[in-house]
Design a protein around this motif. Structure first.
Motif, PDB file in Angstrom:
ATOM      1  N   ALA A  57       0.840  -1.206   0.000  1.00  0.00           N
ATOM      2  CA  ALA A  57       0.000   0.000   0.000  1.00  0.00           C
ATOM      3  C   ALA A  57       0.873   1.254   0.000  1.00  0.00           C
ATOM      4  N   TRP A  58       1.937   1.236   0.792  1.00  0.00           N
ATOM      5  CA  TRP A  58       2.887   2.361   0.819  1.00  0.00           C
ATOM      6  C   TRP A  58       3.529   2.545  -0.561  1.00  0.00           C
ATOM      7  N   GLY A  59       3.986   1.450  -1.142  1.00  0.00           N
ATOM      8  CA  GLY A  59       4.635   1.528  -2.453  1.00  0.00           C
ATOM      9  C   GLY A  59       3.697   2.051  -3.523  1.00  0.00           C
ATOM     10  N   MET A  60       2.443   1.645  -3.446  1.00  0.00           N
ATOM     11  CA  MET A  60       1.447   2.116  -4.412  1.00  0.00           C
ATOM     12  C   MET A  60       1.312   3.637  -4.331  1.00  0.00           C
ATOM     13  N   PHE A  61       1.288   4.154  -3.105  1.00  0.00           N
ATOM     14  CA  PHE A  61       1.202   5.606  -2.942  1.00  0.00           C
ATOM     15  C   PHE A  61       2.484   6.276  -3.436  1.00  0.00           C
ATOM     16  N   GLU A  62       3.615   5.809  -2.953  1.00  0.00           N
ATOM     17  CA  GLU A  62       4.902   6.454  -3.261  1.00  0.00           C
ATOM     18  C   GLU A  62       5.237   6.464  -4.749  1.00  0.00           C
ATOM     19  N   PHE A  63       4.993   5.346  -5.408  1.00  0.00           N
ATOM     20  CA  PHE A  63       5.494   5.197  -6.773  1.00  0.00           C
ATOM     21  C   PHE A  63       4.420   5.262  -7.854  1.00  0.00           C
ATOM     22  N   ALA A  64       3.154   5.370  -7.462  1.00  0.00           N
ATOM     23  CA  ALA A  64       2.083   5.468  -8.457  1.00  0.00           C
ATOM     24  C   ALA A  64       1.176   6.667  -8.181  1.00  0.00           C
ATOM     25  N   ILE A  65       0.534   6.691  -7.026  1.00  0.00           N
ATOM     26  CA  ILE A  65      -0.457   7.735  -6.743  1.00  0.00           C
ATOM     27  C   ILE A  65       0.183   9.115  -6.626  1.00  0.00           C
ATOM     28  N   ALA A  66       1.241   9.243  -5.812  1.00  0.00           N
ATOM     29  CA  ALA A  66       1.879  10.553  -5.611  1.00  0.00           C
ATOM     30  C   ALA A  66       2.391  11.153  -6.926  1.00  0.00           C
ATOM     31  N   PRO A  67       3.099  10.381  -7.765  1.00  0.00           N
ATOM     32  CA  PRO A  67       3.544  10.968  -9.039  1.00  0.00           C
ATOM     33  C   PRO A  67       2.385  11.355  -9.956  1.00  0.00           C
ATOM     34  N   VAL A  68       1.337  10.526 -10.005  1.00  0.00           N
ATOM     35  CA  VAL A  68       0.190  10.831 -10.866  1.00  0.00           C
ATOM     36  C   VAL A  68      -0.505  12.116 -10.408  1.00  0.00           C
ATOM     37  N   LEU A  69      -0.610  12.300  -9.080  1.00  0.00           N
ATOM     38  CA  LEU A  69      -1.240  13.512  -8.545  1.00  0.00           C
ATOM     39  C   LEU A  69      -0.308  14.720  -8.589  1.00  0.00           C
ATOM     40  N   GLY A  70       0.949  14.483  -8.940  1.00  0.00           N
ATOM     41  CA  GLY A  70       1.905  15.583  -9.025  1.00  0.00           C
ATOM     42  C   GLY A  70       2.315  16.142  -7.671  1.00  0.00           C
ATOM     43  N   LEU A  71       2.326  15.305  -6.641  1.00  0.00           N
ATOM     44  CA  LEU A  71       2.712  15.766  -5.309  1.00  0.00           C
ATOM     45  C   LEU A  71       4.199  16.102  -5.292  1.00  0.00           C
ATOM     46  N   SER A  72       4.532  17.197  -4.644  1.00  0.00           N
ATOM     47  CA  SER A  72       5.909  17.695  -4.666  1.00  0.00           C
ATOM     48  C   SER A  72       6.901  16.703  -4.074  1.00  0.00           C
ATOM     49  N   HIS A  73       6.506  15.949  -3.067  1.00  0.00           N
ATOM     50  CA  HIS A  73       7.467  15.036  -2.455  1.00  0.00           C
ATOM     51  C   HIS A  73       7.823  13.858  -3.354  1.00  0.00           C
ATOM     52  N   ALA A  74       7.032  13.609  -4.385  1.00  0.00           N
ATOM     53  CA  ALA A  74       7.328  12.505  -5.303  1.00  0.00           C
ATOM     54  C   ALA A  74       8.527  12.824  -6.191  1.00  0.00           C
ATOM     55  N   GLU A  75       8.903  14.092  -6.242  1.00  0.00           N
ATOM     56  CA  GLU A  75       9.966  14.516  -7.150  1.00  0.00           C
ATOM     57  C   GLU A  75      11.313  14.709  -6.468  1.00  0.00           C
ATOM     58  N   ARG A  76      11.389  14.475  -5.147  1.00  0.00           N
ATOM     59  CA  ARG A  76      12.669  14.679  -4.480  1.00  0.00           C
ATOM     60  C   ARG A  76      13.042  13.458  -3.636  1.00  0.00           C
ATOM     61  N   SER A  77      14.319  13.343  -3.344  1.00  0.00           N
ATOM     62  CA  SER A  77      14.814  12.246  -2.521  1.00  0.00           C
ATOM     63  C   SER A  77      14.495  12.541  -1.055  1.00  0.00           C
ATOM     64  N   ARG A  78      13.878  11.587  -0.368  1.00  0.00           N
ATOM     65  CA  ARG A  78      13.512  11.766   1.035  1.00  0.00           C
ATOM     66  C   ARG A  78      13.655  10.439   1.771  1.00  0.00           C
ATOM     67  N   PRO A  79      14.881   9.938   1.911  1.00  0.00           N
ATOM     68  CA  PRO A  79      15.057   8.608   2.499  1.00  0.00           C
ATOM     69  C   PRO A  79      14.510   8.487   3.928  1.00  0.00           C
ATOM     70  N   ARG A  80      14.704   9.503   4.759  1.00  0.00           N
ATOM     71  CA  ARG A  80      14.222   9.418   6.146  1.00  0.00           C
ATOM     72  C   ARG A  80      12.694   9.374   6.181  1.00  0.00           C
ATOM     73  N   GLU A  81      12.058  10.213   5.378  1.00  0.00           N
ATOM     74  CA  GLU A  81      10.600  10.247   5.334  1.00  0.00           C
ATOM     75  C   GLU A  81      10.042   8.948   4.762  1.00  0.00           C
ATOM     76  N   ARG A  82      10.644   8.467   3.692  1.00  0.00           N
ATOM     77  CA  ARG A  82      10.172   7.219   3.099  1.00  0.00           C
ATOM     78  C   ARG A  82      10.330   6.046   4.059  1.00  0.00           C
ATOM     79  N   THR A  83      11.434   6.024   4.804  1.00  0.00           N
ATOM     80  CA  THR A  83      11.642   4.957   5.782  1.00  0.00           C
ATOM     81  C   THR A  83      10.582   5.022   6.878  1.00  0.00           C
ATOM     82  N   ALA A  84      10.297   6.226   7.379  1.00  0.00           N
ATOM     83  CA  ALA A  84       9.282   6.393   8.423  1.00  0.00           C
ATOM     84  C   ALA A  84       7.918   5.919   7.927  1.00  0.00           C
ATOM     85  N   LEU A  85       7.569   6.283   6.701  1.00  0.00           N
ATOM     86  CA  LEU A  85       6.273   5.874   6.153  1.00  0.00           C
ATOM     87  C   LEU A  85       6.234   4.374   5.846  1.00  0.00           C
ATOM     88  N   LEU A  86       7.364   3.827   5.453  1.00  0.00           N
ATOM     89  CA  LEU A  86       7.447   2.382   5.214  1.00  0.00           C
ATOM     90  C   LEU A  86       7.178   1.630   6.523  1.00  0.00           C
TER      91      LEU A  86
END
Length: 150
Positions: free
Chosen positions: A81-110
């Protein structure tokens, strides 16, 4: 609600800048928030996330039992579910965080979503206790119309 606590902790310690529900409703679908009074938007965002999480939990519950009983299926489902948001939904919606590297945030959400998976994938009590526990739920329900002595 466990995820809500995990997300609030992650935001509080600075691991997450903006939660995914907030990002979706502010950047991806801002029109959805226009009808909500500003002082109620935090609650609306939280309710939207609970609705999404409930739907995801229901979808997990519809998986075949042989898959749900596999102990890692819940966490894997949460991570999916996390991966679906990170790599499909966020880019399709054009969310700003989908375009930058955020390892700490991605780890926390994972981790947050793995906890969600642990909760929705938790085996039922009978599976944990086993039939030898002697609990009330171990015996089959009587046939309709029968008495306990029949």
């Amino acid at each position: 609600m466990a995820m809500t606590g995990m997300r609030q902790l992650a935001v509080g310690i600075g691991a997450i800048e903006r939660t995914p529900p907030a990002a979706i409703l502010h950047e991806g679908v801002p029109a959805a928030l226009e009808a909500v009074p500003e002082h109620r938007r935090t609650a609306a965002i939280e309710l939207a996330h609970w609705a999404y999480g409930s739907a995801a939990g229901l979808a997990f519950g519809l998986r075949p039992g042989r898959i749900r009983r596999w102990r890692v299926s819940g966490p894997l489902y949460g991570i999916a579910a996390w991966g679906m948001f990170e790599f499909a939904i966020a880019p399709v919606l054009g969310l700003s965080h989908a375009e930058r590297s955020r390892p700490r945030e991605r780890t926390a959400l994972l981790v947050d979503h793995a906890v969600f998976g642990l909760i929705v994938g938790a085996p039922d009590e009978a599976t944990v206790a086993g039939p030898e526990s002697g609990g009330a739920g171990d015996e089959p329900d009587p046939e309709p119309g029968s008495t306990p002595d029949s």
